[in-house]
Scaffold this motif. Structure first.
Motif, PDB file in Angstrom:
ATOM      1  N   GLU A  69      -6.140   9.723  12.016  1.00  0.00           N
ATOM      2  CA  GLU A  69      -5.073   8.811  12.518  1.00  0.00           C
ATOM      3  C   GLU A  69      -4.102   9.500  13.305  1.00  0.00           C
ATOM      4  O   GLU A  69      -3.553  10.548  12.829  1.00  0.00           O
ATOM      5  CB  GLU A  69      -4.515   8.021  11.255  1.00  0.00           C
ATOM      6  CG  GLU A  69      -3.503   7.036  11.575  1.00  0.00           C
ATOM      7  CD  GLU A  69      -3.041   6.188  10.395  1.00  0.00           C
ATOM      8  OE1 GLU A  69      -3.491   6.381   9.382  1.00  0.00           O
ATOM      9  OE2 GLU A  69      -2.110   5.516  10.695  1.00  0.00           O
ATOM     10  N   TRP A 100      -4.971   4.139  -5.178  1.00  0.00           N
ATOM     11  CA  TRP A 100      -5.853   3.047  -4.148  1.00  0.00           C
ATOM     12  C   TRP A 100      -6.754   2.155  -5.138  1.00  0.00           C
ATOM     13  O   TRP A 100      -6.723   0.939  -4.886  1.00  0.00           O
ATOM     14  CB  TRP A 100      -6.790   3.942  -3.199  1.00  0.00           C
ATOM     15  CG  TRP A 100      -7.259   3.028  -2.051  1.00  0.00           C
ATOM     16  CD1 TRP A 100      -8.592   2.287  -2.038  1.00  0.00           C
ATOM     17  CD2 TRP A 100      -6.635   2.075  -1.152  1.00  0.00           C
ATOM     18  NE1 TRP A 100      -8.817   1.309  -1.166  1.00  0.00           N
ATOM     19  CE2 TRP A 100      -7.685   1.137  -0.609  1.00  0.00           C
ATOM     20  CE3 TRP A 100      -5.265   2.170  -0.956  1.00  0.00           C
ATOM     21  CZ2 TRP A 100      -7.180   0.442   0.568  1.00  0.00           C
ATOM     22  CZ3 TRP A 100      -4.936   1.070   0.323  1.00  0.00           C
ATOM     23  CH2 TRP A 100      -6.264   0.326   0.832  1.00  0.00           C
ATOM     24  N   SER A 124       0.670  -1.076   0.003  1.00  0.00           N
ATOM     25  CA  SER A 124       0.105  -0.085  -0.006  1.00  0.00           C
ATOM     26  C   SER A 124       0.936   1.256   0.104  1.00  0.00           C
ATOM     27  O   SER A 124       0.392   2.279  -0.107  1.00  0.00           O
ATOM     28  CB  SER A 124      -0.956   0.128   1.264  1.00  0.00           C
ATOM     29  OG  SER A 124      -0.388   0.585   2.233  1.00  0.00           O
ATOM     30  N   ARG A 177      -6.525  12.478   4.870  1.00  0.00           N
ATOM     31  CA  ARG A 177      -7.399  11.453   4.975  1.00  0.00           C
ATOM     32  C   ARG A 177      -8.795  11.955   5.568  1.00  0.00           C
ATOM     33  O   ARG A 177      -9.998  11.846   4.739  1.00  0.00           O
ATOM     34  CB  ARG A 177      -7.161  10.063   5.627  1.00  0.00           C
ATOM     35  CG  ARG A 177      -8.126   9.349   6.223  1.00  0.00           C
ATOM     36  CD  ARG A 177      -8.490   8.276   4.939  1.00  0.00           C
ATOM     37  NE  ARG A 177      -9.430   7.316   5.499  1.00  0.00           N
ATOM     38  CZ  ARG A 177     -10.034   6.514   4.551  1.00  0.00           C
ATOM     39  NH1 ARG A 177      -9.735   6.362   3.285  1.00  0.00           N
ATOM     40  NH2 ARG A 177     -11.090   5.558   4.962  1.00  0.00           N
ATOM     41  N   GLU A 224     -12.789   0.765   9.709  1.00  0.00           N
ATOM     42  CA  GLU A 224     -12.325   1.961   9.508  1.00  0.00           C
ATOM     43  C   GLU A 224     -13.216   3.248   9.447  1.00  0.00           C
ATOM     44  O   GLU A 224     -13.190   4.137  10.052  1.00  0.00           O
ATOM     45  CB  GLU A 224     -11.414   2.195   8.052  1.00  0.00           C
ATOM     46  CG  GLU A 224     -10.672   3.565   8.088  1.00  0.00           C
ATOM     47  CD  GLU A 224      -9.619   3.627   8.921  1.00  0.00           C
ATOM     48  OE1 GLU A 224      -9.132   2.637   9.826  1.00  0.00           O
ATOM     49  OE2 GLU A 224      -8.511   4.387   8.638  1.00  0.00           O
ATOM     50  N   GLY A 237      -0.664   5.281   0.172  1.00  0.00           N
ATOM     51  CA  GLY A 237      -1.973   4.618   0.501  1.00  0.00           C
ATOM     52  C   GLY A 237      -2.889   4.954   1.583  1.00  0.00           C
ATOM     53  O   GLY A 237      -3.928   4.651   1.669  1.00  0.00           O
ATOM     54  N   ALA A 286     -11.837  -4.158   6.610  1.00  0.00           N
ATOM     55  CA  ALA A 286     -11.031  -3.041   7.143  1.00  0.00           C
ATOM     56  C   ALA A 286     -11.627  -1.776   6.861  1.00  0.00           C
ATOM     57  O   ALA A 286     -11.857  -0.984   7.957  1.00  0.00           O
ATOM     58  CB  ALA A 286      -9.827  -3.244   6.491  1.00  0.00           C
ATOM     59  N   GLY A 292      -6.534   4.464   1.605  1.00  0.00           N
ATOM     60  CA  GLY A 292      -7.000   3.464   2.475  1.00  0.00           C
ATOM     61  C   GLY A 292      -7.015   3.658   3.819  1.00  0.00           C
ATOM     62  O   GLY A 292      -7.489   3.002   4.658  1.00  0.00           O
ATOM     63  N   GLY A 293      -6.712   4.942   4.379  1.00  0.00           N
ATOM     64  CA  GLY A 293      -6.878   5.190   5.915  1.00  0.00           C
ATOM     65  C   GLY A 293      -6.010   4.358   6.569  1.00  0.00           C
ATOM     66  O   GLY A 293      -4.816   3.761   5.936  1.00  0.00           O
ATOM     67  N   GLN A 294      -6.285   4.064   7.799  1.00  0.00           N
ATOM     68  CA  GLN A 294      -5.227   3.459   8.667  1.00  0.00           C
ATOM     69  C   GLN A 294      -5.443   1.904   8.607  1.00  0.00           C
ATOM     70  O   GLN A 294      -4.623   1.229   8.183  1.00  0.00           O
ATOM     71  CB  GLN A 294      -5.775   3.823  10.304  1.00  0.00           C
ATOM     72  CG  GLN A 294      -4.820   3.067  11.204  1.00  0.00           C
ATOM     73  CD  GLN A 294      -5.192   3.449  12.492  1.00  0.00           C
ATOM     74  OE1 GLN A 294      -4.995   4.942  12.789  1.00  0.00           O
ATOM     75  NE2 GLN A 294      -5.872   2.848  13.334  1.00  0.00           N
ATOM     76  N   LEU A 295      -6.626   1.386   8.993  1.00  0.00           N
ATOM     77  CA  LEU A 295      -6.990   0.016   8.936  1.00  0.00           C
ATOM     78  C   LEU A 295      -6.495  -0.702   7.562  1.00  0.00           C
ATOM     79  O   LEU A 295      -5.788  -1.808   7.424  1.00  0.00           O
ATOM     80  CB  LEU A 295      -8.278  -0.552   9.470  1.00  0.00           C
ATOM     81  CG  LEU A 295      -8.028  -1.948  10.153  1.00  0.00           C
ATOM     82  CD1 LEU A 295      -6.920  -2.109  11.018  1.00  0.00           C
ATOM     83  CD2 LEU A 295      -9.607  -2.141  10.676  1.00  0.00           C
ATOM     84  N   PRO A 296      -7.230  -0.466   6.482  1.00  0.00           N
ATOM     85  CA  PRO A 296      -7.082  -1.200   5.036  1.00  0.00           C
ATOM     86  C   PRO A 296      -5.534  -0.955   4.868  1.00  0.00           C
ATOM     87  O   PRO A 296      -5.069  -2.056   4.302  1.00  0.00           O
ATOM     88  CB  PRO A 296      -7.959  -0.399   4.405  1.00  0.00           C
ATOM     89  CG  PRO A 296      -9.026   0.144   5.158  1.00  0.00           C
ATOM     90  CD  PRO A 296      -8.337   0.651   6.485  1.00  0.00           C
ATOM     91  N   ARG A 297      -5.162   0.046   5.020  1.00  0.00           N
ATOM     92  CA  ARG A 297      -3.437   0.168   4.700  1.00  0.00           C
ATOM     93  C   ARG A 297      -2.725  -0.808   5.452  1.00  0.00           C
ATOM     94  O   ARG A 297      -1.954  -1.551   5.247  1.00  0.00           O
ATOM     95  CB  ARG A 297      -3.060   1.656   5.101  1.00  0.00           C
ATOM     96  CG  ARG A 297      -1.671   1.811   4.747  1.00  0.00           C
ATOM     97  CD  ARG A 297      -1.504   3.454   4.916  1.00  0.00           C
ATOM     98  NE  ARG A 297      -0.849   3.264   6.294  1.00  0.00           N
ATOM     99  CZ  ARG A 297      -0.920   4.064   7.158  1.00  0.00           C
ATOM    100  NH1 ARG A 297      -2.081   4.752   7.049  1.00  0.00           N
ATOM    101  NH2 ARG A 297      -0.279   4.238   8.436  1.00  0.00           N
ATOM    102  N   ALA A 343      -3.980  -3.533   6.813  1.00  0.00           N
ATOM    103  CA  ALA A 343      -4.180  -4.663   6.533  1.00  0.00           C
ATOM    104  C   ALA A 343      -3.410  -5.491   5.679  1.00  0.00           C
ATOM    105  O   ALA A 343      -3.165  -6.562   5.312  1.00  0.00           O
ATOM    106  CB  ALA A 343      -5.734  -4.792   6.404  1.00  0.00           C
ATOM    107  N   MET A 344      -2.912  -4.779   4.671  1.00  0.00           N
ATOM    108  CA  MET A 344      -2.502  -5.094   3.369  1.00  0.00           C
ATOM    109  C   MET A 344      -1.101  -5.679   3.709  1.00  0.00           C
ATOM    110  O   MET A 344      -0.791  -6.814   3.394  1.00  0.00           O
ATOM    111  CB  MET A 344      -2.247  -3.930   2.323  1.00  0.00           C
ATOM    112  CG  MET A 344      -3.507  -3.790   1.809  1.00  0.00           C
ATOM    113  SD  MET A 344      -3.660  -2.400   0.565  1.00  0.00           S
ATOM    114  CE  MET A 344      -2.959  -3.172  -0.968  1.00  0.00           C
TER     115      MET A 344
END
Lengths: 294, 420, 196, 737
Positions: free
Chosen positions: C16, C116, A46, C93, C189, A50, C185, A54-59, A61-62
């Motif tokens: 974040e 993305w 990511s 973000r 999120e 990313g 996710a 993606g933000g925090q978690l999806p990023r 998670a990759m």
């Protein structure tokens, strides 16, 4: 033969921008006796850019998926990355999994959707660290067959190999390992104020002129200090500094024609590998200046 | 009353800088017996390396001299130099301490006549001037040194020349070895002070890489007529006069990458050093980069006085980094002025980093055994067997260190009076 | 009203690393460390004070956060240990999710949509497609123009086998699981970002 | 007392024998000065040389020693521990041999010989004129310590005095002990990790003091008068109509601080306009009472703006920083953040001053959500929903902003409660300054009822190296009475003051001086019949040691005396002297110098040098082998303040051609250890031209210079240029007489 789990990253794929790095890394490993076991079916890390999509978690998670696959396939053996961005993303993910229980829990909820889980524990390392720590300077020097005597190289460490984690034991402002690598091949590392300057990173795509100005300053500094070639460990740096030279010349009326190669290419050449082993035929700006050592 | 209590109740003071000296002298002048232990060959500690004190711009030697007189006149104080405390056994009121005294290679017969120094051909890097010049391998650490009694570097003592040095009174003894003493003491004051934070660790500022990036303590030596440039403010790369100079505050202090605490004195020290520059170069341009100017309480008057100097520019900013012009070797200070939002890249003849205080008790002067309580920075705090004062306990200015050491002298008297 | 903390508190909680914004002591090191510093409307330090000052519009509509090259200079120098790069990414973000960020801001558009989209569509970066999408984002004409400007470079990449002549790449094997993972996710999120 | 028998010991080591005719020197000692014992030794500081001296003390009855060798910088343990107070060191090496270049030839060698001979003569006569001091004693000496003020400083001082085995008497003007701190809620952290508010220690301290048998407490009491001197203070304590007298040895002033009157602050801060603008102390009391509410309508105070530097660092109000208010306000911010649901605290600062480990406390408050704003209050108005609308200049957001808050807390600064007098405005002759009985101590001192101030109303005298010293011996100020400071530092300060208070009573018991001449047993006496009641001594004593009787005669208080000799220098009648330091002694030394006849063309220059800075600096010249004019003769003085003008006349009439006085820097940043000594010498010297005119001599023959201890490099130039200037003038015509 030393074995490591390997995460090559998208740019190291066939026909991708760092294919030359990947090719030379493989040659380097062969000479040194390293077996890199690529994670099967890995996904993109990511990268830092990313964050926005993606933000925090999806990023996170990759990278977690890649860890989970690595653990499934290779257990807890050290995971080696060659790309600065991949290495950084994985280190960040590992840290947050270790220190933030909520993040670890959420990641596992997401991973479960892919029938995976990961609780941390795999050590992520840069190939550079493997060379220094697991082999050592003497071993690297001992492999030299064709010392690159007289070659003036500017070591360009860049950002993400250097910050926020950096190669163990190195300073953020004046890391020395790359100069030492250059010197280990018999070449001369030119003193050079821009070794940790930024090439614009992913903003080369969007803020082209601003980023090109950064690369121009960098190239100028290398030229001013007599460099014949720039050596880097980072695929983003390599790409930005090499491929945009035309654009920079166009924008700023300069006349740069500076080969930009990876440390792995330099080693392979000095260790007696062929021009092709070192993937020096895959340079957009010709590295003919090094031909005398081939 | 006090004399009776003093019988057999010695106070051990570790560290002969301004804090230890004060604690020792103040307790002795109440009537107590004091053993003062200093690891260097001569007393005075960190302050003896300073050129002037703020806010009066007077020499530290003046106050030190009075304290040395007080020692000379007071038979209750015993001074051991080149000595370190190796072990502490027991508790308040009844300690046994083991002290190692390193060889001086010159006996107390020395009259400081200087004949040996004239004959000595070995030059060594001068620690008193932070290695900015060289000095004889047999010497006094500085002109005002007390005890006024030469010493010899250990490496040199092993040389052939050391054996052939002239001494009219036969004081030179290259075969001298370390001795270990055991002493009974009633209380212990840890006054081991501070060392300048290692500026090389502040990588963005390039100390050690850029020739003309210096530190505040080095600058004190440069300004001093006994220093490496005989008091002239010249920059290291080419000896050029320092006409454009920057002081950078919080170089290593208030920084979680380095010393998280505020070192308290650096703002005032830089203001003071600005006066050194002004004194020598009336036309010099001075810039002070700071986060918060911390001229506490009455020192505000000093800040106000320095602020009247129109040649000083004050920039509220912690500089991000220092580059070096490859040709002129001028340091270039880069950052953002936080009051204007404007970014700057300003070149200077010299940049002085106001590096902070690292307690030596955090590194080289730990209290032996489990006899001390420390805070997370390594300062010795309440809760252990030993008392602490001065900059071993907290970052302090000289007046604060004297104040704390006077107070701790009383606590040491009370503790020594306890029966173990 | 200035220094209404409701915006700041939402950022502390839902952006974040946003809670770190409390800790800035306004020294300015971040601004001086940034390679694109002069192009930021507000330096990180200023952004942080604006957040604390309740200046929601100024912060979220600013292009500043989109100037981050992710060089991490600020992060390693910040004397208070603020993870500035991540905070700035988080603010970007946040601005994007909350609909304040200009969707036509080049980096916003690239990062949130193109990049993305590219990686989640197959599981890995398709560089050629990524580049094409980037060039043609403003339509065919300007895309061709941009492409032509870079044609020598692109040609060089192609010739040195560092650019795939076939822009569409295949999906990773475990793509289904990958997609489900990403979806989960994203769901978590979104909840977190909404302050749930 | 046994007769004085002087032994003279000339060291011939360190090159002295090679450079000087030692036999001739020995002859001066024995024949010319008629000293009963005169010996030489090649290594006098060695075991054999020292034994030789000890043998003479034991066998020959020698009881006064003239050691002609090196300077006081070296060999003090060897040469200054024979147990006799009758001792002088003639510095043949450092200040003679080392500053003369005898390689220049025969004449240089002769000059050096003359110099050495003169120094030996001066030392001889000095020792002849020297008597052993008889320490001042009084049967009434008290070792008790009076503590004035029953706040945290006073209670700490009393507790520490008692814990060391001494008695303390606490006088508190209000009905209860505890002072300002008793009005506070909690205190800022003093212990690692420097993040947590600590419980207020005052009640425990009060209990400890009240439970201590060695402490006597007067409440509702003030000091009606303080008479006497260290060891002998008689203090009248007034409690209602009752006056009790206590004899004490020393005094600690811990009267604390008053807050700057917020109503004097600029109207824009809104104090007095809205009840929701409060001082930090008022806020403290609200927090203590658990009443963090808007005073206007009793609603909870959730949003609180703290304005730091409310008058401090402001030429119109308090010029200084109060030191503790930043930390204090951070503490109060934490009250808001910890006690109030949805509390918000804003710190409007100029420079955030959290020195040392308090930086961590600053972090803690930010972690809890405290918001820092650099800027100023511009205008305070009524808020939309009650409370306040405060317009500020926001220097970080670079503009004007308006904050709606429930309370505005003004961190007002500290003012010392010790009544002080400006030392630069000495009281008019014949009058006692500050006749009003407003003073805390009501000192019955000739120089006034109050403490002399250093600056801004704070009573210490030397706040770097010796911060406890005041200009009233045996009276020490501690806590914010001495300097603005917070609670933790106050506790330290009071403990240190307790030591000083104990130290002075112990010194007094021995008849010894305290700082800077610690241990000195001499003290001044005067010859009453010679006194003209001119009052110069009583006016000039920097420490107010001398009172006056009804007729204007000086009344010496030996235990107040710091032995600087300023009185001796001031006296035009030359009637004040110490056993071992007198006008006659120095005058005799001057006369002992052999002045060459005019046709020799060798001028003589006398240097009076202060022992504190100038003498060490001159020692350094020797150590660095600087070259001084061979014509100078140096006489050390205890302090330039002891310089009596008659010596100028003595020197001129003895044939000296020039005189140089080396004193310490004076003025605002004075370095004189006796505060006023060098300044007074300068004033006296301004009158010297009269003397010179009377003698028909040029006033440029006398020069005063300020010498710093580090001036060794400049001294040769200063001295030699003066010597050249004198050399270019006609020689002193009085040589012929």
């Amino acid at each position: 033969m030393k074995e490591y789990t390997f995460f090559p990253g998208c740019s190291s794929e066939k026909n991708a921008s760092a294919a030359n790095m990947e090719h030379s890394v493989q040659a380097l490993c062969k000479i040194l006796g390293i077996q890199l076991n690529e994670i099967d079916d890995w996904n993109c890390c990511s990268a830092s850019i990313g964050y926005a999509g993606g933000g925090q978690l999806p990023r996170l998670a990759m990278s977690a998926r890649n860890f989970a696959l690595a653990q499934q396939q290779r257990g807890m053996t050290d995971l080696v990355a060659t790309c600065a961005a991949c290495w950084l993303a994985m280190r960040e993910t590992a840290e947050r999994i270790e220190h933030e229980p909520q993040v670890r829990a959420d990641i596992n909820i997401a991973l479960k959707e892919a029938d995976l889980s990961y609780e941390g524990g795999i050590k992520t390392r840069h190939l550079v660290e493997v060379l220094i720590e697991d082999f050592g300077w003497d071993a690297l020097k001992a492999k030299v067959k064709k010392p690159l005597t007289g070659l003036k190289a500017a070591g360009y460490v860049g950002c993400q190999t250097n910050r926020p984690f950096g190669i163990a034991g190195e300073s953020f402002e004046n890391p020395l390992y790359l100069d030492k690598m250059i010197e280990a091949t018999g070449a001369t590392a030119v003193p050079y104020a821009k070794k940790v300057a930024c090439c614009g990173g992913a903003l080369m795509f969007t803020e082209v002129e601003k980023s090109c100005a950064l690369v121009r300053d960098l190239l100028q500094c290398a030229v001013d200090n007599g460099a014949e070639v720039i050596v880097t460990p980072c695929p983003v740096c390599q790409l930005n500094v090499e491929v945009y030279q035309d654009k920079i010349n166009q924008l700023f009326g300069t006349n740069f024609n500076m080969p930009v190669i990876y440390y792995s290419q330099l080693f392979v050449l000095a260790w007696g590998g062929s021009w092709e082993d070192a993937a020096l035929h895959q340079q957009v700006v010709s590295a003919e200046a090094l031909r005398r050592f081939a | 009353m006090a004399d009776d209590q003093a019988a057999g109740r010695t106070i051990l003071v570790v560290g002969g800088g301004i804090s230890g000296l004060t604690a020792a002298v103040e307790a002795a002048e109440v009537g107590y017996t004091v053993l003062l232990v200093e690891k260097e060959p001569q007393l005075g500690g960190r302050v003896s390396q300073h050129f002037q004190y703020f806010p009066k711009l007077c020499s530290p030697s003046c106050g030190l001299e009075i304290n040395y007189q007080r020692i000379k006149n007071n038979p209750r104080i015993r001074v051991l130099t080149l000595a370190e405390v190796e072990a502490i056994i027991g508790q308040e009121g009844d300690f046994t301490v083991r002290i190692r005294q390193h060889p001086r290679f010159v006996t107390e017969k020395c009259t400081a006549c200087g004949e040996c120094g004239k004959a000595c051909t070995a030059l060594v890097s001068n620690p008193f001037n932070f290695g900015m010049d060289q000095v004889k391998a047999i010497r006094n650490s500085h002109a005002m040194a007390y005890p006024n009694w030469y010493f010899m570097d250990a490496d040199y003592a092993a040389s052939a020349e050391a054996r052939s040095l002239p001494c009219p009174v036969g004081a030179i003894d290259p075969d001298m070895t370390a001795t270990v003493l055991e002493e009974k003491v009633g209380s212990i004051v840890w006054a081991t002070g501070w060392q300048p934070y290692d500026a090389e660790k502040i990588h963005p500022y390039g100390f050690g890489r850029h020739a003309n990036v210096s530190t505040n303590m080095r600058f004190e030596r440069l300004a001093n007529s006994y220093g490496p440039t005989a008091g002239r403010l010249l920059r290291p790369s080419d000896g050029k006069e320092v006409k454009k100079i920057a002081f950078i505050q919080c170089a290593g202090s208030r920084d979680h990458n380095h010393l998280p605490f505020c070192s308290r004195v650096c703002c005032l020290a830089s203001m003071k050093q600005a006066t050194y520059v002004r004194e020598q170069y009336p036309d010099a341009q001075i810039t002070i980069y700071y986060i918060d100017l911390r001229a506490m309480d009455r020192y505000e008057g000093f800040q106000k006085k320095v602020e009247t100097d129109p040649g000083i520019t004050w920039i509220k900013s912690k500089p991000a980094r220092i580059d070096e012009d490859p040709v002129s070797k001028d340091p270039i200070v880069i950052g953002e002025n936080t009051l204007t939002g404007i970014r700057y890249a300003d070149s200077y003849d010299l940049v002085v980093l106001a590096t902070g205080m690292e307690p030596t008790s955090a590194t080289t002067a730990r209290v032996p055994g489990n006899n001390a309580a420390y805070d997370e920075y390594g300062f010795v705090v309440k809760g252990g067997q030993v008392l602490s004062s001065g900059c071993a306990a907290a970052p302090l200015d000289v007046a604060g260190a004297v104040q704390a050491s006077t107070a701790v002298a009383l606590k040491a008297i009370q503790a020594a009076a306890k029966r173990g | 009203m200035a220094y209404d903390l409701s915006f700041a508190q939402d950022v502390y909680k839902n952006s974040e690393m946003g809670h770190w914004i409390k800790m800035c002591k306004q020294c300015g090191v971040c601004a001086g460390s940034c390679p694109l510093g002069p192009h930021w409307e507000y330096s990180p330090r200023q952004l942080f004070q604006l957040v604390r000052g309740g200046k929601k519009e100024e912060v979220l509509k600013s292009s500043s956060m989109w100037m981050c090259t992710s060089c991490y200079n600020c992060i390693v120098r910040c004397p208070r240990g603020l993870p500035i790069t991540h905070i700035v990414h988080g603010l970007a973000r946040y601005a994007s999710v909350k609909g304040y960020a200009d969707p036509d801001q080049v980096t916003n558009r690239f990062a949130t949509k193109i990049f993305w989209g590219n990686i989640v569509s197959t599981g890995r970066v398709g560089e050629a497609l990524l580049t094409m999408r980037l060039y043609f984002v403003d339509g065919l004409a300007s895309g061709i123009k941009r492409g032509l400007e870079m044609k020598d470079s692109a040609l060089g990449m192609l010739m040195t086998k560092r650019l795939n002549p076939i822009p569409i790449r295949g999906k990773i094997k475990g793509y289904a699981g990958f997609t489900a993972m990403i979806a989960k996710a994203q769901e978590l999120e979104a909840k977190r970002e909404a302050g749930a | 007392m046994e007769a004085k028998k002087i032994g003279c010991y000339i060291c011939t080591g360190c090159g002295i024998a090679e450079a000087l005719n030692v036999a001739a020197l020995e002859k001066i000692a024995s024949k010319e000065q008629k000293l009963p014992v005169a010996r030489t030794h090649g290594f006098l500081c060695g075991a054999e040389g020292l034994q030789m001296i000890r043998d003479d003390i034991a066998n020959e009855g020698v009881n006064a020693l003239l050691i002609a060798a090196c300077s006081h910088r070296v060999k003090t343990d060897e040469f200054e521990r024979f147990g006799t107070p009758l001792l002088d060191r003639v510095d043949l090496r450092d200040k003679a041999l080392w500053v003369q270049d005898i390689s220049a030839g025969k004449e240089a060698k002769e000059d050096l010989q003359m110099m050495a001979a003169d120094y030996l003569r001066m030392g001889s006569v000095k020792l002849k004129k020297m008597n052993a001091p008889d320490p001042f004693q009084d049967e009434g000496f008290s070792r008790d310590v009076l503590v004035v003020g029953g706040g945290i400083a006073g209670l700490t001082a009393a507790k520490e005095v008692a814990a060391t085995g001494y008695r303390a008497i606490v006088v508190e003007k209000s009905p209860a002990l505890g002072g300002m701190v008793a009005r506070m809620h909690k205190v800022s952290p003093t212990l690692p990790p420097y993040r947590v508010l600590e419980e207020n220690p005052i009640q425990g301290l009060i209990a400890a003091v009240q439970g201590e048998s060695r402490i006597k407490v007067y409440t509702n009491a003030t000091i009606q008068s303080t008479k006497g001197a260290p060891g002998l203070f008689d203090v009248e304590i007034k409690n209602g109509d009752t006056v009790s007298t206590e004899r004490v040895g020393s005094i600690i002033l811990t009267t604390g601080y008053n807050l700057y009157d917020a109503s004097k602050l600029d109207a824009r801060l809104g104090y007095g306009v809205s009840p929701d603008v409060v001082t930090s102390l008022e806020f403290e009391e609200m927090a203590k009472a658990g009443q963090l509410v808007r005073k206007s309508d009793g609603k909870p105070a959730k949003r609180v703006l703290f304005s730091l530097c409310a008058g401090q660092r402001d030429a119109n109000h308090l010029e200084y920083c109060s030191g503790a208010c930043c930390t204090y306000s951070l503490k109060q911010a934490l009250y808001v953040l910890e006690q109030q649901q949805d509390g918000a605290a804003f710190m409007l600062f100029q420079e955030m001053r959290t020195p040392g480990q308090m930086e961590e406390f600053y972090r803690r408050v930010q972690e809890e959500g405290g918001v820092i704003i650099k800027g100023d209050v511009e205008q305070v108005g009524k808020g939309a929903s009650g409370g306040l609308s405060v317009q500020i200049t926001d220097k970080l957001l670079r503009g004007k902003e308006t904050l709606e808050v429930d309370l505005l807390v003004l961190a007002t600064g500290m003012i010392s409660t010790v009544d002080t007098q400006d030392p630069n405005k000495p009281s008019p002759v014949g009058q006692v300054a500050e006749e009003t009985a407003k003073s805390v101590l009501n000192l019955e001192y000739r120089q006034g009822r109050s403490m002399p101030e250093l600056k801004w109303g704070f009573p210490d005298s030397h706040f770097i190296c010796f911060p406890y010293e005041t200009r009233r011996t045996g009276i020490y100020a501690a806590g914010p009475a001495r300097r603005p400071m917070g609670i933790a530092e106050t506790v330290t300060d009071a403990t240190g003051a307790a030591l000083k208070a104990i130290q002075v009573v112990e010194a007094v018991a021995k008849g010894a001086a305290v700082h800077p001449r610690s241990g000195d047993l001499s003290y001044p006496s005067f010859r009453r019949e010679g006194c003209t009641q001119c009052k110069r001594c009583t006016e000039e004593c920097p420490f107010g040691a001398i009172n006056e009787d009804d007729k204007g005669n000086p009344l010496f208080n030996p235990t107040r005396c710091r032995r600087c000799g300023t009185c001796m220098g001031a006296c035009p009648q030359k009637i004040i002297s110490f056993a071992n330091y007198s006008v006659d002694m120095i005058g005799s030394m001057i006369k002992e110098v052999e002045v060459p006849p005019a046709d020799d063309e060798k001028p003589r220059i006398l240097i009076f040098a202060c022992v504190n800075d100038a003498i060490p600096a001159l020692d350094m010249v020797g150590q660095k082998r600087g070259a001084l004019s061979p014509y100078v003769r140096i006489i050390p003085l205890r302090c330039m303040g002891s310089m009596n003008l008659v010596w100028i006349a003595d020197a001129m009439s003895s044939g000296f051609d020039g005189i140089m006085l080396m004193g310490c820097r004076h003025g605002d940043d004075y370095q004189c250890h006796n505060v006023r000594g060098s300044a007074l010498a300068e004033i006296r010297l301004s009158k010297v031209s009269e003397t010179l005119n009377r003698l028909q001599l040029e006033s440029s023959r006398v020069k005063m210079v300020e010498i710093n201890i580090m001036d060794a490099d400049q001294l040769p130039t200063i001295i030699n240029e003066f010597a050249e200037q004198i050399g270019s003038m006609d020689l002193n015509p009085y040589k012929e007489f």
